[in-house]
Structures are given as C-alpha cells and as structure tokens.
Write a protein that holds these residues in place. Sequence first.
Motif, PDB file in Angstrom:
ATOM      1  N   GLY A 108      68.403 -26.137  68.216  1.00 15.43           N
ATOM      2  CA  GLY A 108      69.601 -25.302  68.108  1.00 15.43           C
ATOM      3  C   GLY A 108      70.279 -25.490  66.773  1.00 15.43           C
ATOM      4  N   LEU A 109      70.406 -26.745  66.356  1.00 15.83           N
ATOM      5  CA  LEU A 109      70.994 -27.065  65.051  1.00 15.83           C
ATOM      6  C   LEU A 109      70.175 -26.441  63.922  1.00 15.83           C
ATOM      7  N   ALA A 110      68.862 -26.570  64.032  1.00 12.57           N
ATOM      8  CA  ALA A 110      67.989 -26.035  62.985  1.00 12.57           C
ATOM      9  C   ALA A 110      68.071 -24.511  62.911  1.00 12.57           C
ATOM     10  N   ARG A 111      68.078 -23.856  64.068  1.00 15.74           N
ATOM     11  CA  ARG A 111      68.114 -22.388  64.069  1.00 15.74           C
ATOM     12  C   ARG A 111      69.441 -21.859  63.544  1.00 15.74           C
ATOM     13  N   MET A 112      70.554 -22.500  63.926  1.00 16.71           N
ATOM     14  CA  MET A 112      71.849 -22.081  63.399  1.00 16.71           C
ATOM     15  C   MET A 112      71.876 -22.233  61.879  1.00 16.71           C
ATOM     16  N   SER A 113      71.257 -23.278  61.380  1.00 16.85           N
ATOM     17  CA  SER A 113      71.197 -23.490  59.926  1.00 16.85           C
ATOM     18  C   SER A 113      70.353 -22.404  59.265  1.00 16.85           C
ATOM     19  N   GLN A 114      69.223 -22.066  59.880  1.00 21.55           N
ATOM     20  CA  GLN A 114      68.381 -20.992  59.343  1.00 21.55           C
ATOM     21  C   GLN A 114      69.156 -19.687  59.219  1.00 21.55           C
ATOM     22  N   LEU A 115      69.930 -19.390  60.242  1.00 16.17           N
ATOM     23  CA  LEU A 115      70.675 -18.127  60.262  1.00 16.17           C
ATOM     24  C   LEU A 115      71.824 -18.111  59.262  1.00 16.17           C
ATOM     25  N   ALA A 116      72.417 -19.284  59.009  1.00 10.77           N
ATOM     26  CA  ALA A 116      73.558 -19.355  58.096  1.00 10.77           C
ATOM     27  C   ALA A 116      73.137 -19.392  56.629  1.00 10.77           C
ATOM     28  N   LEU A 117      72.008 -19.983  56.342  1.00  9.37           N
ATOM     29  CA  LEU A 117      71.621 -20.241  54.958  1.00  9.37           C
ATOM     30  C   LEU A 117      71.523 -18.994  54.067  1.00  9.37           C
ATOM     31  N   PRO A 118      70.958 -17.878  54.514  1.00 14.96           N
ATOM     32  CA  PRO A 118      70.886 -16.709  53.617  1.00 14.96           C
ATOM     33  C   PRO A 118      72.252 -16.237  53.134  1.00 14.96           C
ATOM     34  N   HIS A 119      73.246 -16.334  53.993  1.00 20.76           N
ATOM     35  CA  HIS A 119      74.593 -15.896  53.625  1.00 20.76           C
ATOM     36  C   HIS A 119      75.259 -16.893  52.673  1.00 20.76           C
ATOM     37  N   MET A 120      74.972 -18.163  52.853  1.00 23.42           N
ATOM     38  CA  MET A 120      75.490 -19.174  51.926  1.00 23.42           C
ATOM     39  C   MET A 120      74.814 -19.030  50.564  1.00 23.42           C
ATOM     40  N   ARG A 121      73.511 -18.785  50.561  1.00 25.16           N
ATOM     41  CA  ARG A 121      72.794 -18.599  49.297  1.00 25.16           C
ATOM     42  C   ARG A 121      73.343 -17.408  48.531  1.00 25.16           C
ATOM     43  N   LYS A 122      73.670 -16.357  49.243  1.00 26.29           N
ATOM     44  CA  LYS A 122      74.206 -15.147  48.611  1.00 26.29           C
ATOM     45  C   LYS A 122      75.484 -15.449  47.838  1.00 26.29           C
ATOM     46  N   ASN A 123      76.314 -16.329  48.386  1.00 28.28           N
ATOM     47  CA  ASN A 123      77.577 -16.696  47.733  1.00 28.28           C
ATOM     48  C   ASN A 123      77.444 -17.913  46.817  1.00 28.28           C
ATOM     49  N   LYS A 124      76.246 -18.483  46.762  1.00 30.96           N
ATOM     50  CA  LYS A 124      75.981 -19.671  45.942  1.00 30.96           C
ATOM     51  C   LYS A 124      76.910 -20.826  46.306  1.00 30.96           C
ATOM     52  N   PHE A 125      77.253 -20.878  47.592  1.00 34.97           N
ATOM     53  CA  PHE A 125      78.090 -21.969  48.087  1.00 34.97           C
ATOM     54  C   PHE A 125      77.930 -22.091  49.599  1.00 34.97           C
ATOM     55  N   GLY A 126      77.931 -23.314  50.068  1.00 40.30           N
ATOM     56  CA  GLY A 126      77.912 -23.528  51.509  1.00 40.30           C
ATOM     57  C   GLY A 126      77.911 -25.008  51.835  1.00 40.30           C
ATOM     58  N   ARG A 127      78.385 -25.310  53.016  1.00 48.39           N
ATOM     59  CA  ARG A 127      78.339 -26.677  53.532  1.00 48.39           C
ATOM     60  C   ARG A 127      77.800 -26.617  54.962  1.00 48.39           C
ATOM     61  N   ILE A 128      76.707 -27.292  55.198  1.00 52.20           N
ATOM     62  CA  ILE A 128      76.205 -27.461  56.558  1.00 52.20           C
ATOM     63  C   ILE A 128      76.496 -28.901  56.953  1.00 52.20           C
ATOM     64  N   ILE A 129      77.338 -29.061  57.965  1.00 50.34           N
ATOM     65  CA  ILE A 129      77.796 -30.387  58.391  1.00 50.34           C
ATOM     66  C   ILE A 129      77.198 -30.670  59.764  1.00 50.34           C
ATOM     67  N   ASN A 130      76.244 -31.585  59.793  1.00 51.92           N
ATOM     68  CA  ASN A 130      75.537 -31.889  61.025  1.00 51.92           C
ATOM     69  C   ASN A 130      76.120 -33.135  61.687  1.00 51.92           C
ATOM     70  N   ILE A 131      76.523 -32.983  62.941  1.00 53.01           N
ATOM     71  CA  ILE A 131      77.092 -34.114  63.670  1.00 53.01           C
ATOM     72  C   ILE A 131      75.951 -34.901  64.302  1.00 53.01           C
ATOM     73  N   SER A 132      75.665 -36.023  63.713  1.00 55.67           N
ATOM     74  CA  SER A 132      74.636 -36.919  64.234  1.00 55.67           C
ATOM     75  C   SER A 132      75.326 -37.990  65.064  1.00 55.67           C
ATOM     76  N   SER A 133      75.048 -39.245  64.806  1.00 55.36           N
ATOM     77  CA  SER A 133      75.605 -40.355  65.573  1.00 55.36           C
ATOM     78  C   SER A 133      75.067 -41.642  64.970  1.00 55.36           C
ATOM     79  N   ILE A 134      75.742 -42.758  65.235  1.00 56.13           N
ATOM     80  CA  ILE A 134      75.092 -44.030  64.890  1.00 56.13           C
ATOM     81  C   ILE A 134      73.832 -44.179  65.738  1.00 56.13           C
TER      82      ILE A 134
END
Length: 272
Positions: A108-134
């Motif tokens: 789910g995390l990977a697919r959401m990132s795939q979908l967001a990345l083209p739009h971030m690339r278009k603006n030449k800016f983006g932050r993908i913040i992944n909530i992991s854990s210790i």
Amino acid sequence: MSKKVALVTGASSGIGYAAAIDLYNAGFTVYGAARRMDKLKSLEDKGIHIIELDVTSEELMVKSIETIINNEGRLDILVNNAGYGSYGALEDVPMEEARRQLEVNVFGLARMSQLALPHMRKNKFGRIINISSIGGKIYTPFGGWYHATKFAVEGLSDSMRLETAQFGIDVVVIEPGGVKTDWGIISADNLIKTSKNSVYETSAKETADKMRKNYSGTQLSDPRVVSEAIVKAATVKKPKTRYLVGMGAKPAIFIRKLVSDKVFDKIIKSQM
C-alpha cells in the motif's frame, strides 16, 4: 503562491490524526485519508479535507490521488502512515493474514508512492514521509510479520530516496518508539486470538499481557511527538533521512548496535 498540499494516510486516529492537524496548523492544505469516513469527521470540522482510502484497494488509491490533483493541481507531501501490527508466532499466523500485513504495510505504501511521484516530479519538489518504526531495526517475539514489513519499509525507502533525489524529491523515514495509540492493544488482542489452543499460547499470553500493560500505562509518548517530526520533515529545507522519536527509541537502537544478537535476544526476552 498556493499552499503546499499534503496527504496523510491512516488519518483516523493516533499518529495520522495528529499529523493531519499539525500539518494543517503549519499552513498546508491537508487531505486526511482512512477507511472509515465517520472517524474522519472531526478532522473535516477543523478544515481538513477527508478522503475514503483503503490501501489494499487499487480503485480507492487511484481515486484519492486523482481527487487531490483535480482539486489542487499538486501534491507536495505524502505521509504514508496507514498500517497495523499483526502479532502471532510464525507457525500460527495464517499465510492469508501474513499477505494482508504485507499488503497494507508495504505494498500500500509503495503503490501510494508510485501514484504520487509523477505529480511531484512535475513540480520538481516533493516529500514522501514513510512511517516505519524502531520495529524496522529491532525485533520482538510474535512480531515476525510486522517486523518483516517494517524492515521492508526501511530498505524500500532507502532505495527510493536514491532514485528520486534527482527530481528534487526527498524520501524520509520516521521511526517511532513507544507511542500512546491503540496499536499495542489491537496487536495484543490479535496475538491472543492467533495463539488460542496453540503450543505458543502460554508465552503469547504473557507477551500480550505485557503489551496491554505497557499501552495502558502513562510512560508512552504522545502521538504529537511523532507528528511534530513529520511537520519538521515536511517543512525544513533539507530534511534528515531518518527521525528517531518517541519513548525508548534512541536507547533501543543504540543498544541494538552495541551488543551481539544473543545479548540482545536476552534483553528482548526479559522485556517481552
């Protein structure tokens, strides 16, 4: 200049809920997403847009990004927070549940990132913040599949960071320690259910009891500790690659680096 736009998945409670509010207060246009729309109503009352999202549904994932782009024309920040902990001995957990844990926490995390990345690339800016854990750096008994997903998020994030830096996109990992949410209680309940009539039932019950006691106590960090790190990662000019936050996070990782596997095994057994 229009406000930057942020999407927070798993925003109906805990860390995601706090992050949606704190990002909104920091000046972002925020979309909070989760499966249960009724749980998001209080965010909407605060001025935050809400979206139905199940990160195991291709249709809803695509629709969530399309809605934001149609409404705002941009997506600057993606906080991949949706996830859960499925606890049980490896021998006891059905493979169907193991696959679901991976589907939610990793794919789910990977697919959401795939979908967001083209739009971030278009603006030449983006932050993908992944909530992991210790839990992506250490391990506990009965948490094998959960830890597998968080170890995967760590590696996936590192590779994505190297791939996307050329487009002005940062990939950040947040590694919370003990945080006061329903996560631990739900995980303990799952552990009891999974281990019923199992050879692991006695030790699983001991672990579940400790988890419930821990998550019902007062020592864990408030989710705001994590949401503040998310806002920092979203707003600073050069974010860190990782933010280690919350109760016990830094000592746990320090000890893990310091001692051997066998010594760390003994430490974990004494705590769990």
